[in-house]
Write a protein that holds these residues in place. Structure first.
Motif, PDB file in Angstrom:
ATOM      1  N   LEU A 115     -22.570  -4.292 -13.056  1.00 35.78           N
ATOM      2  CA  LEU A 115     -23.458  -5.448 -13.010  1.00 35.78           C
ATOM      3  C   LEU A 115     -22.662  -6.758 -13.040  1.00 35.78           C
ATOM      4  N   VAL A 131     -21.160 -12.348  -6.137  1.00 39.50           N
ATOM      5  CA  VAL A 131     -21.994 -13.459  -5.655  1.00 39.50           C
ATOM      6  C   VAL A 131     -21.296 -14.787  -5.925  1.00 39.50           C
ATOM      7  N   LEU A 132     -20.747 -14.931  -7.119  1.00 39.54           N
ATOM      8  CA  LEU A 132     -20.052 -16.180  -7.456  1.00 39.54           C
ATOM      9  C   LEU A 132     -18.863 -16.414  -6.517  1.00 39.54           C
ATOM     10  N   ASP A 133     -18.200 -15.341  -6.133  1.00 37.00           N
ATOM     11  CA  ASP A 133     -17.049 -15.463  -5.238  1.00 37.00           C
ATOM     12  C   ASP A 133     -17.449 -15.602  -3.772  1.00 37.00           C
ATOM     13  N   GLY A 134     -18.749 -15.443  -3.501  1.00 36.76           N
ATOM     14  CA  GLY A 134     -19.201 -15.571  -2.123  1.00 36.76           C
ATOM     15  C   GLY A 134     -18.972 -14.326  -1.283  1.00 36.76           C
ATOM     16  N   HIS A 135     -18.686 -13.199  -1.924  1.00 40.90           N
ATOM     17  CA  HIS A 135     -18.487 -11.975  -1.156  1.00 40.90           C
ATOM     18  C   HIS A 135     -19.811 -11.326  -0.760  1.00 40.90           C
ATOM     19  N   THR A 136     -20.857 -11.655  -1.497  1.00 39.34           N
ATOM     20  CA  THR A 136     -22.194 -11.206  -1.100  1.00 39.34           C
ATOM     21  C   THR A 136     -23.180 -12.285  -1.527  1.00 39.34           C
ATOM     22  N   ASP A 137     -24.418 -12.174  -1.045  1.00 40.29           N
ATOM     23  CA  ASP A 137     -25.429 -13.142  -1.479  1.00 40.29           C
ATOM     24  C   ASP A 137     -26.374 -12.427  -2.433  1.00 40.29           C
ATOM     25  N   LEU A 183     -21.150  -7.232  -9.726  1.00 38.83           N
ATOM     26  CA  LEU A 183     -22.128  -7.751  -8.757  1.00 38.83           C
ATOM     27  C   LEU A 183     -22.230  -9.266  -8.868  1.00 38.83           C
ATOM     28  N   ALA A 184     -22.399  -9.750 -10.102  1.00 38.13           N
ATOM     29  CA  ALA A 184     -22.524 -11.193 -10.321  1.00 38.13           C
ATOM     30  C   ALA A 184     -21.267 -11.899  -9.823  1.00 38.13           C
ATOM     31  N   GLN A 185     -20.116 -11.331 -10.118  1.00 37.47           N
ATOM     32  CA  GLN A 185     -18.868 -11.959  -9.705  1.00 37.47           C
ATOM     33  C   GLN A 185     -18.758 -12.012  -8.182  1.00 37.47           C
ATOM     34  N   ALA A 222     -26.910  -8.381  -3.315  1.00 32.52           N
ATOM     35  CA  ALA A 222     -26.649  -7.877  -4.665  1.00 32.52           C
ATOM     36  C   ALA A 222     -27.884  -7.187  -5.243  1.00 32.52           C
TER      37      ALA A 222
END
Lengths: 320, 320
Positions: free
Chosen positions: A294, A301-307, A297-299, A311
């Motif tokens: 989890l 999104v923060l890194d821009g690897h997924t939206d 997943l958040a990381q 996620a």
């Protein structure tokens, strides 16, 4: 303290106040024993009466200060004169943290404290996921199993609550008071669509006739098939109670005639089932809490690897 | 009107107000194109800057009438003097039905209407399942993609909202005003636990010193490691703004130092992902609406053949 499920179920069925309070606390806390208790109550009702009893449910909502508790107290008095056992659920979403209810104004209900056929319970509306939505229908179910034939569900009318109540009550009573300013103005647009009956409380005050007039205009402009009656009351002096009861009865009869009563009760059960299902799904999320996946997943999104949508798909896919 | 996803994404990236407004409307309505737009914004941010930009988020909450909008306007002025682009999200849950925002007091924000570096948006907090919880983080994401370095999220503080804001903001600013009566009293118990900074607005009024004193006592009794500063303001006269900014900066620095800033931002993303996932699951329920199985489930509960928990299990089992 371990929960004696069978004992609680039996005592609720006998209308014992302490057992009722205890089970509603389990409801509020989403206790693990809740499931067994609710199943026990359902089974007991079915065994003793063929099917669970269903109370007449009146939702009572309005902005802070309009006199909801005083009005609820007046209605309790009026229903009790007719005989049935009455429950009051006062849902206060303004207190998300405290364990119990801290409603000072519950004192306005003190007059019913000695009446064994009146159950009054305050609930704090914690947890937006199903807070009010999850807990209230189940608390209602507990009061029904305890023999309440009428239940008033009182909430601070600040928006979404009105909608939740509407999905819950047979009749939605919206309280207004003169001179509440712009907040009422804003609220009206929302409450108009869920109100089955209006009471303009504190009707002896300045501005009452203006509020009544304005409300009548709004109601006249609405295109709903049921035109909500508008009743002036001075609940603190017990004035207008008979008219209010008559209006509530009129709506109830209308709903029974039109089949709406069954429809509302079915919708109430459906909303309850859905709320329980969502809480169950949510708790599967919670089981993932602290799980490395989890935070990863958040990381991502923060890194821009997924939206966040990607996620969310991953999250659903990894539900236990 | 068809949604030009690529065009919108590009225009939001350029900080075009109309595109920003359009995308936030998609967010509010949970439009089907939302997913593609949000993915596009994330991809664009990652391409141009390595990772999505993250704004400094200040949650602003308080009861109706304490002067939230006036205070927000004062803060916008103060931040703009420092340079950064500022966004304001005014979330009004009291309007569940109306399509747009009907906040009359948005006029208090008019002074910033001509400033291209100020984005102001009102949102109605519809749908308790993820209303505020779903829409606000995504609207925030849109403002971040439009270049806002600071975003004020303003909500009517009536309980659960405070908690939602707390899970969202880097700093939670709770506004009080003297002489708001019992409702404030009740609210305080809840807000105390989420407030990072208090402002006592309308501090030139009678009772201000009593409110300040009372608040100081409550804060002193709290055992949270961060002791929220309490700042008197008269926002309408632009008084106390510097002190308030200093208090907000102090909390921000504290959070950055302690690692809380990263933790809060991670929690914000997690809450966003969960909200999207829950909405997705909820929409699977909705696909079942009107399905015969669902009314049969409700009927089985009404007939006492099953209890709501058993029915919820069945519902989850039959999700498409």
């Amino acid at each position: 303290m371990p929960v004696d499920v069978d004992g609680l179920v039996a005592q609720v069925g006998q209308g014992r106040p302490r057992a009722v309070a205890r089970v509603i606390s389990l409801v509020e806390n989403g206790a693990p024993e809740l499931r067994a208790v609710m199943a026990g109550l359902s089974a007991r009702e079915s065994r003793d009466r063929g099917a669970p009893r269903v109370a007449r449910v009146i939702g009572l909502t309005g902005a802070p200060g309009v006199g909801k508790s005083t009005c609820a107290s007046m209605l309790v008095r009026a229903f009790r004169r007719r005989g049935p056992t009455v429950g009051v659920l006062a849902v206060d979403p303004s207190s998300p943290f405290t364990g119990g209810a801290l409603l000072g104004d519950r004192v306005r209900m003190q007059e019913h404290a000695g009446d064994a056929k009146v159950f009054i319970r305050s609930m704090a509306g914690r947890g937006h996921l199903g807070g009010l939505a999850r807990a209230t229908p189940q608390a209602l179910r507990v009061l029904e199993a305890a023999g309440c034939e009428v239940v008033l569900v009182e909430t601070v009318g600040v928006g979404q609550d009105e909608v939740d109540i509407a999905s819950l009550a047979d009749t939605v009573l919206v309280l207004l008071a003169p001179g509440m300013g712009d907040d009422i103005q804003a609220a009206k647009a929302g409450v108009l669509e869920v109100a089955d009956v209006f009471a303009v409380n504190k009707a002896d005050r300045d501005g009452a006739s203006a509020t009544l007039r304005e409300l009548r205009t709004m109601v006249a402009l609405s295109d709903r098939p049921w035109r909500p009656p508008i009743v002036p009351t001075v609940a603190i002096e017990d004035k207008g109670g008979d008219d209010l009861m008559a209006a509530l009865d009129r709506h109830h009869a209308h709903c029974a005639r039109s089949g709406q009563l069954d429809a509302r009760r079915r919708a109430r059960v459906l909303a309850e089932i859905e709320a329980i299902a969502l809480v169950a799904l949510r708790s599967r999320f919670d089981e993932l809490r602290g799980d490395r996946r989890l935070s990863e997943l958040a990381q991502r999104v923060l890194d821009g690897h997924t939206d966040p949508y990607g996620a969310a798909d991953d999250l659903i896919g990894s539900l236990p």
